[in-house]
Design a protein around this motif. Structure first.
Motif, PDB file in Angstrom:
ATOM      1  N   ALA A 178       3.176 -12.194  -2.395  1.00 51.31           N
ATOM      2  CA  ALA A 178       3.848 -10.966  -2.818  1.00 51.31           C
ATOM      3  C   ALA A 178       4.218 -10.106  -1.613  1.00 51.31           C
ATOM      4  N   GLU A 179       3.305 -10.033  -0.654  1.00 55.60           N
ATOM      5  CA  GLU A 179       3.559  -9.224   0.562  1.00 55.60           C
ATOM      6  C   GLU A 179       4.708  -9.813   1.378  1.00 55.60           C
ATOM      7  N   TRP A 180       4.718 -11.140   1.533  1.00 60.15           N
ATOM      8  CA  TRP A 180       5.763 -11.785   2.336  1.00 60.15           C
ATOM      9  C   TRP A 180       7.117 -11.712   1.629  1.00 60.15           C
ATOM     10  N   THR A 181       7.087 -11.821   0.315  1.00 58.02           N
ATOM     11  CA  THR A 181       8.334 -11.691  -0.442  1.00 58.02           C
ATOM     12  C   THR A 181       8.922 -10.303  -0.270  1.00 58.02           C
ATOM     13  N   GLU A 182       8.067  -9.325  -0.251  1.00 55.35           N
ATOM     14  CA  GLU A 182       8.513  -7.947  -0.059  1.00 55.35           C
ATOM     15  C   GLU A 182       9.077  -7.762   1.343  1.00 55.35           C
ATOM     16  N   ARG A 183       8.440  -8.373   2.317  1.00 51.42           N
ATOM     17  CA  ARG A 183       8.844  -8.186   3.723  1.00 51.42           C
ATOM     18  C   ARG A 183      10.108  -8.959   4.073  1.00 51.42           C
TER      19      ARG A 183
END
Length: 571
Positions: A561-566
Motif C-alpha cells: 500500500a505504501e509503495w503504491t501510494e509512492r
C-alpha cells in the motif's frame, strides 16, 4: 571449456535506469554469464555507459555543468547501481573513452575506403536562438497530414506518420520553445547501407540461434530495403570526425552519430579492460578472428527497440569493413516490462528505478521477480501484487523456509553436524529421480536462454525438496528411529547445498549465504551434472553446518500500500 563473450545493450548516460531497462538486457546477461561461469567456461561480460548525443548535452546544460563532468558523475551513479544489483560485469566501460574514439574513427576510415561512405548535403532545421542545428526529435510543430499541433520532427504521435522535420508547419525548438528557426544546408557522412543489403540478408538468414523476435525485426528492415543513413551530427559533444588526429575538412563542428559509435564501444570497452589488466593485446582474442576469436561464442542481450541496430546497422559496419571482426552468434531480445498499462519510462519518470528499488529491498528480491516474470514471449506486466506474491511464495516460503527448517533441525537434534547414519530408501529414490529429470530440463532452459522457464524449473526443484521433507518426515521418525531421521536430515542438507548452487545465477547474495552456512568451498559451487550418482550424498559426513539468518522477509500488505501510494500502480 568454451569461450563466451557477452554484451548487454549500453545504458544511456542521462539518468538512472528503470527496472524495465534492467530486465531487458543487463540482468539476463548477468544471469547467463553467471550460469556459464558456474559451468566452468571462460566468460567475458562487457557493458558500458552510452555517453554521446543531444540528450547528454541538454541534460548537462540543464544542470549548468560541463557535459564531461555530467557524464563523469552519471557514469559513477550507473556503475554503483549495477554493483548494487550484483551485476557481474568483467568491465563496465564508457563510450567516451579514447579507445572507442580511435576505433570509431578507424571504422569510418575503412568504410570510406571500401566505398561505403559518402558526403551528402541536406536541409536541416537550425534554431537561431539556440545557436544549433536541431535533431529530429527536438523539432516540434503541426503535423502536415493531420494538423496535430505537438508532432515531433521524426514522427507524429497522433496519426503515426513518419516525418521529416522540414515538413512540419509552424515548427519550433523543443529545447527552448523558440520559433526563430530557419532551414539551412548541412553536410553529413552517410553510411551506404543499401549497398550491403544482400550481405546482411545472407548473414541474417544464416543465423540459426536467434529467437524469432530478433530475426523477424531484422528481416522486416531488410524486406523494406536498407536505407542509407547519416553517421555524423552537428554537435560539439561526441567523437570528432577525424582520422589519426586530423579532422575532416568541413566537419570541424560535427561529431559521429551516437548510434554509430555506441555499439563499437563493445570492442572499445574490451580494450579498456585489457589495458586495465596490463595486457593491451588481450582484447584481440575476443574480437579478431585472426587472433583467436574464431572459437568465441558471442552472445548479445537487448530490448526489442535495439534489435535493428544490432542486426543491421552494426553488422553493416563490421562486415562492411572487410576486416576479421567477431560477429554475434546468439542474440537474445526482450519485449517490454509494462507498468500498469503503459511502459516504464525514464523521460516520464514512470515506474521504479534501480536506485529506488534498492532503497526498498535487497537486490535478490528484484532479480528473482524480474527474471521469473521475464518479458520473453510477450510484454510482461510489473505489479506490486505480483511482486509480493513471487517473493513471499517462491523465496520466503519455498526456498527460505526449506533452508531454515532443515538447518535448524540439524542444529538442535544432531549438534549441527551432518549425520552419517541410516540408509536411503524409497523417498530418497523418488527425490533422486526428480532431480535427474528436472536438472536436465533446467540446464536446457539456460542453454536456450529461456530465463522465465529456468526460474520456474528452479522453483519446481525447490518445491520438490519441500515435498521430499513432507514424505520423509525426519522430525516424526526421530521419536522412534533416529537413524531413519538422520537419512532425511542428511538428504535435506544435501538439497540445501544443491538449492544454493542452483540459486546462484538468479539470487547470488542469498545463494552465497546458504553455501557459506554449509561451508561449501568455492571450487565446489559449480553447476551440477544431472547424471551425478551422489547428488543427495555429496557433503562429507560429520561436517559442521550453521543455520543462516533469515534469507527473505515477507512483503506485507502495508508495504504494498505504501509503495503504491509512492510510485503509483493499481489505478
Amino acid at each position: 571449456m568454451a569461450r563466451i563473450l557477452i554484451t548487454s545493450a549500453l545504458p544511456y548516460i542521462n539518468g538512472i535506469k528503470h527496472l524495465g531497462n534492467l530486465a531487458g538486457s543487463m540482468l539476463p546477461a548477468d544471469v547467463y554469464a553467471r550460469f556459464k561461469r558456474l559451468q566452468g567456461h571462460e566468460v567475458l561480460y562487457i557493458c558500458a555507459t552510452d555517453e554521446h548525443g543531444t540528450p547528454a548535452e541538454l541534460a548537462a546544460q540543464k544542470d549548468d555543468v560541463p557535459v564531461q563532468a555530467y557524464c563523469d558523475e552519471q557514469h559513477e551513479i550507473q556503475r554503483a547501481a549495477g554493483e548494487g544489483f550484483t551485476l557481474s560485469y568483467d568491465h563496465f566501460g564508457r563510450s567516451s573513452s579514447s579507445q572507442n574514439a580511435a576505433l570509431t574513427q578507424h571504422f569510418a576510415h575503412v568504410l570510406e575506403e571500401r566505398g561505403l561512405l559518402e558526403e551528402r548535403t541536406e536541409k536541416q532545421v537550425y534554431s537561431i536562438d539556440d545557436g544549433r542545428f536541431l535533431p529530429d526529435r527536438y523539432v516540434e510543430g503541426t503535423c502536415p497530414h493531420c494538423d496535430f499541433e505537438k508532432a515531433r520532427g521524426d514522427q507524429c504521435d497522433n496519426c503515426g506518420r513518419l516525418l521529416d522535420p522540414v515538413e512540419l508547419k509552424n515548427p519550433y525548438s523543443a529545447v527552448s520553445g523558440s520559433t526563430n528557426i530557419e532551414i539551412r544546408d548541412t553536410t553529413h557522412l552517410y553510411l551506404l547501407q543499401s549497398k550491403m543489403q544482400d550481405d546482411i540478408r545472407e548473414w541474417v538468414e544464416a543465423s540459426t540461434e536467434w529467437p524469432q523476435l530478433a530475426k523477424s525485426i531484422a528481416l522486416k528492415w531488410l524486406d523494406e530495403g536498407l536505407q542509407d543513413r547519416a553517421i555524423t551530427r552537428d554537435l560539439s559533444w561526441g567523437i570528432p570526425v577525424a582520422y589519426e588526429g586530423k579532422v575532416r575538412e568541413g566537419f570541424e563542428d560535427k561529431v559521429f552519430y551516437v548510434w554509430f559509435d555506441a555499439p563499437i564501444e563493445y570492442i572499445g570497452a574490451t580494450q579498456e579492460y585489457s589495458e586495465k589488466l596490463g595486457k593491451p593485446e588481450e582484447w584481440e582474442r575476443w574480437w579478431r578472428t585472426d587472433k583467436g576469436a574464431d572459437d568465441v561464442t558471442y552472445v548479445q542481450f537487448m530490448g526489442k527497440d535495439n534489435v535493428a541496430f544490432h542486426t543491421v546497422s552494426f553488422p553493416v559496419t563490421m562486415i562492411g569493413s572487410r576486416e576479421p571482426w567477431k560477429l554475434v552468434d546468439r542474440l537474445k531480445a526482450f519485449n517490454w516490462v509494462t507498468w500498469y498499462g503503459g511502459k516504464f519510462s525514464t523521460s516520464m519518470n514512470r515506474g521504479v528505478f534501480m536506485d529506488q528499488a534498492l532503497e526498498l529491498l535487497p537486490a535478490d528480491y528484484w532479480r528473482w521477480y524480474l527474471m521469473a516474470n521475464a518479458p520473453e514471449g510477450s510484454d510482461a506486466a510489473f505489479t506490486w501484487e505480483g511482486f509480493q506474491a513471487a517473493v513471499n511464495s517462491d523465496l520466503a516460503n519455498v526456498l527460505g523456509n526449506f533452508v531454515n527448517r532443515i538447518t535448524k533441525y540439524c542444529k538442535s537434534k544432531f549438534d549441527g553436524q551432518l549425520p552419517a547414519a541410516g540408509a536411503p530408501g524409497e523417498d530418497e529414490a523418488w527425490m533422486e529421480a526428480e532431480l535427474k529429470t528436472r536438472l536436465k530440463t533446467l540446464m536446457q532452459h539456460y542453454e536456450e536462454m529461456e530465463f522465465r522457464k529456468a526460474a520456474a524449473e528452479t522453483r519446481a526443484i525447490w518445491a520438490a525438496g519441500n515435498e521430499y521433507l513432507t514424505r520423509a518426515e525426519p522430525w516424526v521418525k526421530y521419536k522412534n528411529d533416529v537413524d531413519a531421521a538422520a537419512v532425511g536430515v542428511r538428504t535435506g542438507l544435501n538439497l540445501v547445498a544443491l538449492f544454493g548452487i542452483l540459486a546462484q545465477p538468479f539470487i547470488p547474495t542469498a545463494a552465497a549465504k546458504i553455501l557459506d552456512a554449509l561451508g561449501i568451498p568455492e571450487e565446489n559451487r559449480k553447476m551440477p551434472n544431472p547424471d551425478d550418482e551422489n547428488l543427495l550424498d555429496a557433503l562429507p559426513h560429520g561436517m559442521e553446518i550453521s543455520p543462516p539468518d533469515v534469507l527473505f522477509s515477507k512483503i506485507e500488505d502495508a508495504q504494498v500500500a505504501e509503495w503504491t501510494e509512492r510510485f503509483g500502480g493499481g489505478q
